[in-house]
Motif scaffolding. Structure first.
Motif, PDB file in Angstrom:
ATOM      1  N   GLY A 102       0.779  -1.234   0.000  1.00  0.00           N
ATOM      2  CA  GLY A 102       0.000   0.000   0.000  1.00  0.00           C
ATOM      3  C   GLY A 102       0.810   1.284   0.000  1.00  0.00           C
ATOM      4  O   GLY A 102       0.237   2.369  -0.108  1.00  0.00           O
ATOM      5  N   SER A 103       2.132   1.172   0.081  1.00  0.00           N
ATOM      6  CA  SER A 103       2.943   2.385   0.186  1.00  0.00           C
ATOM      7  C   SER A 103       3.087   3.140  -1.137  1.00  0.00           C
ATOM      8  O   SER A 103       3.554   4.272  -1.149  1.00  0.00           O
ATOM      9  N   HIS A 104       2.658   2.546  -2.236  1.00  0.00           N
ATOM     10  CA  HIS A 104       2.703   3.254  -3.522  1.00  0.00           C
ATOM     11  C   HIS A 104       1.625   4.327  -3.601  1.00  0.00           C
ATOM     12  O   HIS A 104       1.723   5.245  -4.393  1.00  0.00           O
ATOM     13  N   LYS A 105       0.607   4.223  -2.750  1.00  0.00           N
ATOM     14  CA  LYS A 105      -0.491   5.196  -2.763  1.00  0.00           C
ATOM     15  C   LYS A 105      -0.503   6.099  -1.543  1.00  0.00           C
ATOM     16  O   LYS A 105      -1.089   7.173  -1.579  1.00  0.00           O
ATOM     17  N   LYS A 106       0.110   5.644  -0.474  1.00  0.00           N
ATOM     18  CA  LYS A 106       0.007   6.389   0.781  1.00  0.00           C
ATOM     19  C   LYS A 106       1.397   6.562   1.394  1.00  0.00           C
ATOM     20  O   LYS A 106       1.993   5.617   1.881  1.00  0.00           O
ATOM     21  N   LYS A 107       1.895   7.817   1.327  1.00  0.00           N
ATOM     22  CA  LYS A 107       3.177   8.150   1.946  1.00  0.00           C
ATOM     23  C   LYS A 107       2.993   9.411   2.773  1.00  0.00           C
ATOM     24  O   LYS A 107       2.342  10.357   2.322  1.00  0.00           O
ATOM     25  N   PRO A 108       3.590   9.445   3.950  1.00  0.00           N
ATOM     26  CA  PRO A 108       3.558  10.704   4.693  1.00  0.00           C
ATOM     27  C   PRO A 108       4.395  11.750   3.980  1.00  0.00           C
ATOM     28  O   PRO A 108       5.316  11.421   3.221  1.00  0.00           O
ATOM     29  N   LEU A 109       4.109  12.995   4.211  1.00  0.00           N
ATOM     30  CA  LEU A 109       4.774  14.091   3.515  1.00  0.00           C
ATOM     31  C   LEU A 109       6.294  14.007   3.636  1.00  0.00           C
ATOM     32  O   LEU A 109       7.011  14.197   2.659  1.00  0.00           O
ATOM     33  N   TYR A 110       6.804  13.667   4.815  1.00  0.00           N
ATOM     34  CA  TYR A 110       8.256  13.624   5.001  1.00  0.00           C
ATOM     35  C   TYR A 110       8.909  12.524   4.163  1.00  0.00           C
ATOM     36  O   TYR A 110      10.086  12.618   3.835  1.00  0.00           O
ATOM     37  N   MET A 111       8.174  11.476   3.775  1.00  0.00           N
ATOM     38  CA  MET A 111       8.734  10.450   2.894  1.00  0.00           C
ATOM     39  C   MET A 111       8.548  10.824   1.422  1.00  0.00           C
ATOM     40  O   MET A 111       9.332  10.423   0.579  1.00  0.00           O
ATOM     41  N   THR A 112       7.534  11.596   1.115  1.00  0.00           N
ATOM     42  CA  THR A 112       7.246  11.989  -0.261  1.00  0.00           C
ATOM     43  C   THR A 112       8.365  12.831  -0.847  1.00  0.00           C
ATOM     44  O   THR A 112       8.716  12.695  -2.012  1.00  0.00           O
ATOM     45  N   PHE A 113       8.928  13.687  -0.040  1.00  0.00           N
ATOM     46  CA  PHE A 113       9.975  14.574  -0.530  1.00  0.00           C
ATOM     47  C   PHE A 113      11.374  14.005  -0.354  1.00  0.00           C
ATOM     48  O   PHE A 113      12.351  14.674  -0.609  1.00  0.00           O
ATOM     49  N   SER A 114      11.446  12.743   0.078  1.00  0.00           N
ATOM     50  CA  SER A 114      12.747  12.103   0.258  1.00  0.00           C
ATOM     51  C   SER A 114      12.659  10.670  -0.227  1.00  0.00           C
ATOM     52  O   SER A 114      12.355   9.765   0.541  1.00  0.00           O
ATOM     53  N   ALA A 115      12.922  10.456  -1.516  1.00  0.00           N
ATOM     54  CA  ALA A 115      12.887   9.096  -2.068  1.00  0.00           C
ATOM     55  C   ALA A 115      14.100   8.301  -1.622  1.00  0.00           C
ATOM     56  O   ALA A 115      14.188   7.117  -1.879  1.00  0.00           O
TER      57      ALA A 115
END
Length: 169
Positions: A102-115
């Motif tokens: 499920g992490s392809h659809k739901k990431k917290p903001l702090y993970m979204t900007f840090s791949a």
């Protein structure tokens, strides 16, 4: 180990020169799965044949030197998916792939900007241990993944892993 630098990964050159890889890449069932997921027939296909090698380095040293052993997600364009095939038998101690459901659809903001690298603790605290999927299989086993999900490879400690990766976009 090669001199001062550990060898943790080896890429096989010219993977598409192999007739079997060409057939897998263009397999009608696999292409249909890709089309159903992407919503269109892929127009770009890349292949990588990669060894993940057993090392006598400590786990922290491996994670520092070999980024795929850390939780991360891939950014390879807007819409893409990857098919993976184990060429060698793979168990948790021989380079298993790990993904977070499920992490392809739901990431917290702090993970979204840090791949980049995410700690196991950070990822598992957010998603829960029960959403971690360790993918093992015998030689020839294959699976598909949206690589924008959070994933990693477990450092092989018992046997080297050879993996065919085919990215469709």
């Amino acid at each position: 180990m090669r001199g001062e630098h550990p060898v943790l990964r080896a890429l096989v050159r010219d993977a598409m020169d192999c007739e079997a890889i060409q057939k897998i890449t263009q397999d009608p069932l696999l292409l249909q799965i890709v089309k159903n997921y992407l919503g269109y027939w892929p127009n770009q296909i890349t292949q990588h044949l990669t060894w993940s090698l057993v090392s006598d380095l400590s786990e922290p040293e491996i994670r520092q030197s070999y980024p795929p052993t850390n939780f991360h997600y891939d950014i390879a364009g807007y819409n893409f998916m990857t098919a993976y095939f184990y060429i060698t038998d793979v168990k948790a101690d021989s380079g298993a792939h790990v993904m977070i459901k499920g992490s392809h659809k739901k990431k917290p903001l702090y993970m979204t900007f840090s791949a980049g690298r995410q700690s196991d603790k950070t990822v598992l605290n957010y998603y829960g241990q029960d959403n971690q999927l360790i993918i093992e299989g015998e030689s020839g086993f294959g699976f598909v993944q949206d690589p924008s999900c959070i994933h990693r490879v477990i450092s092989p400690v018992k046997a080297d892993r050879l993996l065919l990766q085919i990215r469709y976009s």
